[in-house]
Write a protein that holds these residues in place. Structure first.
Motif, PDB file in Angstrom:
ATOM      1  N   CYS A   3       0.842  -1.198   0.000  1.00 54.75           N
ATOM      2  CA  CYS A   3       0.000   0.000   0.000  1.00 54.75           C
ATOM      3  C   CYS A   3       0.878   1.250   0.000  1.00 54.75           C
ATOM      4  O   CYS A   3       1.853   1.334   0.758  1.00 54.75           O
ATOM      5  N   VAL A   5       0.180   4.075   1.119  1.00 53.56           N
ATOM      6  CA  VAL A   5       0.028   4.891   2.329  1.00 53.56           C
ATOM      7  C   VAL A   5       0.688   4.232   3.539  1.00 53.56           C
ATOM      8  O   VAL A   5       1.479   4.852   4.245  1.00 53.56           O
ATOM      9  N   CYS A   6       0.357   2.926   3.789  1.00 53.21           N
ATOM     10  CA  CYS A   6       0.808   2.312   5.056  1.00 53.21           C
ATOM     11  C   CYS A   6       1.863   1.227   4.857  1.00 53.21           C
ATOM     12  O   CYS A   6       2.346   0.667   5.838  1.00 53.21           O
ATOM     13  N   CYS A  22      -4.065  -0.792   0.233  1.00 49.21           N
ATOM     14  CA  CYS A  22      -4.686  -1.824   1.075  1.00 49.21           C
ATOM     15  C   CYS A  22      -6.184  -1.524   1.121  1.00 49.21           C
ATOM     16  O   CYS A  22      -6.630  -0.483   0.627  1.00 49.21           O
ATOM     17  N   HIS A  25      -7.093   1.859   2.903  1.00 47.34           N
ATOM     18  CA  HIS A  25      -6.701   3.082   2.197  1.00 47.34           C
ATOM     19  C   HIS A  25      -7.341   3.202   0.818  1.00 47.34           C
ATOM     20  O   HIS A  25      -7.481   4.305   0.301  1.00 47.34           O
TER      21      HIS A  25
HETATM   22 ZN    ZN Z   1      -2.762   1.081   3.564  1.00 46.69          ZN
END
Ligand code: ZN
Ligand code: FES
Ligand code: ZN
Length: 313
Positions: A3, A5-6, A22, A25
């Motif tokens: 992902c 973002v994370c 993910c 997100h």
């Molecule tokens: Zn994520």
């Protein structure tokens, strides 16, 4: 695949964003994209009452869910078109979605309430089924919004839809349609405001959204749409997008940013001189609106056993 973002395990890749996401997100991205479209085009105010045009497919159910997630007051509106199993299954999906969440779904059934269905009625009226269907849906959504006092009608048109419609309008250089192809049409002359909050999402993304949110939608395409030009335009744009991710977005948003205004007067001209239909009260340039004329032609030759006429319930 991680992902963006994370850095957790991703469930989807989106090539035009050059990123993977993910579950959490991706769902947030969908909400953000809808909010961004609403804000950028001033589609809705926080306390608006919104009527969503629901078909039972992925786009309209995702839209209903997303608008609720964003805190809007939203009811659904469904039109039964009488297209055999396709309509029966789409009704089931729309009704179940609303019931499971305790939401209000208004319904109109063409056969029950207006005495015809799309396959037979369009044949009797000598019209293309998709155009009779589109005309009926637009008319009935407008009417439901007017009667129910809704501030806006929201439809599930996504980026693929809008780019394909634009492609068709450009191929014909149709100025009136180009002028009207905006994500917001303001309320006027008895028409409610119309908004398209999904223009920043593709149909692959609305399908993934439904899957990840556990929304059971109707996967089948309408059997009457086979061979229609809109699907051919979509296929052509998909090939271009595969070679050049982001092309669809650039095509559609480039039009909105740089060209759409130039056609605005053309669409205004098309809306001049409207007065209430003498039969149903809908705004129309003539005496009787196109829907009432369709009902007349569609019911003239429809066998009686097909359905009960209005008022015979
Ligand atoms: Zn994520
Ligand atoms: Fe309208 Fe198929 S959904 S003709
Ligand atoms: Zn009318």
């Amino acid at each position: 695949m991680k992902c963006r973002v994370c850095r957790g395990p991703a469930v989807i890749d989106i090539r035009r964003h050059n990123a993977n996401f993910c579950r959490e997100h991706f769902l947030r991205l969908c909400r953000d994209q809808v909010k961004r479209a609403i804000d950028a085009f001033d589609m809705l105010q926080p306390d608006d009452r919104v009527l969503v045009a629901v078909s039972g497919g992925k786009d309209s159910l995702a839209l209903w869910d997303l608008l609720l997630e964003l805190g809007y007051r939203v009811d659904g509106f469904y039109v039964g078109l009488g297209i055999g199993d396709y309509s029966d299954t789409s009704t089931d999906h729309a009704v179940r979605f609303a019931r499971e969440r305790g939401l209000t779904l208004h319904t109109v059934d063409l056969r029950r309430d207006h005495g015809f269905d799309v396959p037979h009625g369009s044949r009797a009226a000598r019209r293309n089924p998709c155009s009779a269907c589109g005309l009926s849906k637009r008319h009935l959504f407008d009417e439901a919004a007017r009667r129910g006092g809704y501030d806006a009608v929201a439809t599930g048109h996504n980026l693929d839809d809008e780019a394909a419609v634009l492609f068709g309008n450009v191929l014909r250089w149709d100025p009136e349609y180009l002028g009207r192809q905006r994500p917001v049409l303001e309320a006027r002359d008895g028409f409610p405001r119309k908004v398209k909050p999904l223009i920043r999402l593709t149909e692959r993304e609305t399908a993934a959204y439904c899957l990840l949110r556990g929304i059971d939608y109707l996967v089948d395409e309408c059997p009457l749409s086979a061979g229609n030009k809109h699907l051919a335009y979509k296929a052509a744009l998909n090939e271009i997008e595969a070679m050049s991710p982001g092309a669809k977005h650039a095509f559609y948003f480039g039009f909105l940013e740089r060209a759409s205004e130039r056609f605005a007067t053309e669409s205004d001209l098309g809306r001049e001189g409207l007065s209430p239909c003498t039969r149903c009260g809908a705004p129309t340039p003539g005496e009787v609106c196109a829907f009432c004329r369709l009902v007349e032609a569609a019911t003239a030759a429809v066998p009686v056993e097909l359905g009960r006429r209005r008022g015979s319930r």
